[in-house]
Design a protein around this motif. Structure first.
Motif, short mmCIF file in Angstrom:
data_model
loop_
_atom_site.label_atom_id
_atom_site.label_comp_id
_atom_site.label_asym_id
_atom_site.label_seq_id
_atom_site.Cartn_x
_atom_site.Cartn_y
_atom_site.Cartn_z
N GLU A 105 0.64 -1.22 0.05
CA GLU A 105 -0.11 0.03 -0.01
C GLU A 105 0.92 1.42 0.14
N THR A 106 0.50 2.37 -0.79
CA THR A 106 0.92 3.64 -0.46
C THR A 106 0.08 4.74 -0.28
N GLY A 107 0.31 5.73 0.59
CA GLY A 107 -0.18 6.81 1.22
C GLY A 107 0.12 7.84 0.23
N ASP A 108 -0.93 8.60 -0.23
CA ASP A 108 -0.62 9.68 -1.24
C ASP A 108 0.33 9.09 -2.48
N PHE A 109 -0.31 8.47 -3.53
CA PHE A 109 0.09 7.90 -4.75
C PHE A 109 1.32 8.72 -5.18
N ARG A 110 2.48 7.86 -5.48
CA ARG A 110 3.68 8.46 -6.12
C ARG A 110 3.67 8.09 -7.65
N GLU A 111 3.62 8.91 -8.44
CA GLU A 111 3.71 8.62 -9.91
C GLU A 111 5.23 8.09 -10.11
#
Length: 427
Positions: A105-111
């Motif tokens: 999971e990631t918090g605040d998606f990273r492009e």
């Protein structure tokens, strides 16, 4: 449940991993081998990572979900890895090893993850359910027209205010930035401050200020936009809160925890929807919610929408099985999605049909918050990684504290941030 609380691991969570196969927990441990302990006919073992959520019961919930998945898919075992401490740093390090997670999971998606080929495009697992995800949940994970994750929960962040405190002071809940400044000053006494936005006196406020004045942080094409006149005006305006000494600084917990608000230390606090059950337990209905107010006429109120996204490691050994897991849980299981969203703090299900059935979000302040998110919600751009956000926040901190020339500070931050974005693979 947003990506803001690395120190919550001190609450004593179980660390390490649990291996689940055919609906049964088989073993515990901290093995670095993601295949360790696989049995009972499972052909594949998935390593699934979660950060150490602060809400009680969350860890047990994700273990139940994994158990249900393996019961329905006995050919795939699931190793649930619970990661305390600095999740982002541990994830980035872990992705470079043989024990890298298959699903994380990631918090605040990273492009950057998508452009470097680290995470797989997941358009194929959405199916007919794609139209059921809210626009924010889709746009926040879209890179070059492809969906690179499935949003698990939307975390809404907004202003809480104590109704009785404002009424006693004859203050109307502020709907403009001028009103917020005036209210914070009027509510500040020798014993209390009027507003808490973070122990550093900054928190999310610089980004909120830019958005509320019609500005932007980074455009969809990767151009840094926070050097605009609107941004400079709004960030400089935040200095008024510091000049008035109306901000609570250095509390025992930070803005993500409602303790300062529930304990009466401040009558207004920036916090999240996740805290509403605790606030209700402490204060009953003696609180209301507001968006961050428009900076001036022509601006717009803002609530920030963060949350967590499930991603598939495109460089892992089990991409197909990982997609099955993400599709089964975060696309297909409406009952589990609703459980995750409203049973461990409050969060908004990204699927609109699931959100419509979340009864705890359908009344009172929770319902109002959901409506605010739909009307005023903003998510950080996918380019808003650590280096970019640090450059912006460092400049904003100096500006609001009156250190240096505001225009020069912001221009320097723009240069640093643009350099970081331009170095992103695939740009």
């Amino acid at each position: 449940m947003s990506a803001r609380r690395p120190d919550l691991s001190r609450r004593g969570f179980l660390t390490g991993s649990l291996l689940i196969t055919a609906g049964t927990v088989l073993a515990t441990g901290c093995s670095s081998d993601p295949m360790a302990g696989s049995s009972s006919g499972a052909q594949t073992t998935l390593n699934v990572w979660y950060h150490a959520y602060g809400e009680a019961g969350t860890q047990q919930a994700v273990l139940r979900y994994a158990t249900a998945f393996t019961k329905a898919n006995p050919d795939i075992a699931v190793k649930v890895t619970w990661v305390p401490g600095d999740y982002s740093a541990k994830l980035n390090a872990g992705l470079l090893t043989d024990a890298a997670p298959d699903v994380f999971e990631t918090g605040d998606f990273r492009e950057r993850y998508a452009r470097s080929g680290q995470i797989a495009a997941l358009d194929d697992i959405y199916g007919d359910a794609k139209s059921d995800f809210n626009a924010n949940a889709l746009s926040s994970v879209t890179v070059d027209g492809k969906l690179h994750g499935v949003k698990m929960i939307d975390d809404v962040m907004m202003l809480y205010y104590r109704k009785s405190a404002l009424a006693k002071a004859g203050i109307t809940p502020p709907t403009t930035f001028d009103g917020l400044v005036a209210a914070a000053k009027a509510l500040t006494t020798e014993r209390t401050k009027g507003l808490f936005i973070g122990n550093d006196g900054i928190g999310d406020a610089p980004g909120l200020a830019v958005w509320s004045n019609g500005g932007d942080l980074v455009t969809p094409d990767g151009t840094v936009a926070f050097g605009s006149a609107q941004a400079l005006e709004a960030i400089t305006g935040l200095g008024r809160l510091h000049d008035d000494k109306s901000l609570l600084l250095g509390f025992t917990t930070d803005w993500w925890d409602p303790a300062a608000f529930t304990q009466g230390v401040v009558p207004m606090q920036w916090c999240g929807l996740w805290a509403m059950p605790a606030i209700t337990a402490a204060l009953g209905d003696d609180f209301g919610v507001l968006p961050w107010p428009a900076f001036k006429a022509g601006g717009t109120p803002v609530v920030r929408v963060g949350g967590w996204t499930s991603n598939v490691n495109a460089k892992g050994r089990n991409v197909a099985a990982a997609k099955r897991f993400v599709q089964w849980l975060w696309v297909g299981q409406a009952d589990l999605q609703k459980d995750f969203a409203e049973s461990y703090g409050f969060h908004v299900p990204p699927r609109t049909s699931v959100a419509a059935t979340a009864q705890k979000l359908s009344t009172g302040a929770a319902q109002e918050t959901v409506a605010l998110a739909a009307k005023y919600g903003k998510h950080n751009p996918g380019t808003w990684d650590t280096a970019v956000s640090n450059a912006f926040n460092a400049a904003a901190a100096e500006i609001v504290q009156g250190k240096g020339d505001p225009a020069a500070l912001l221009a320097g931050a723009v240069k640093k941030a643009q350099s970081e974005i331009d170095q992103t693979p695939g740009r």
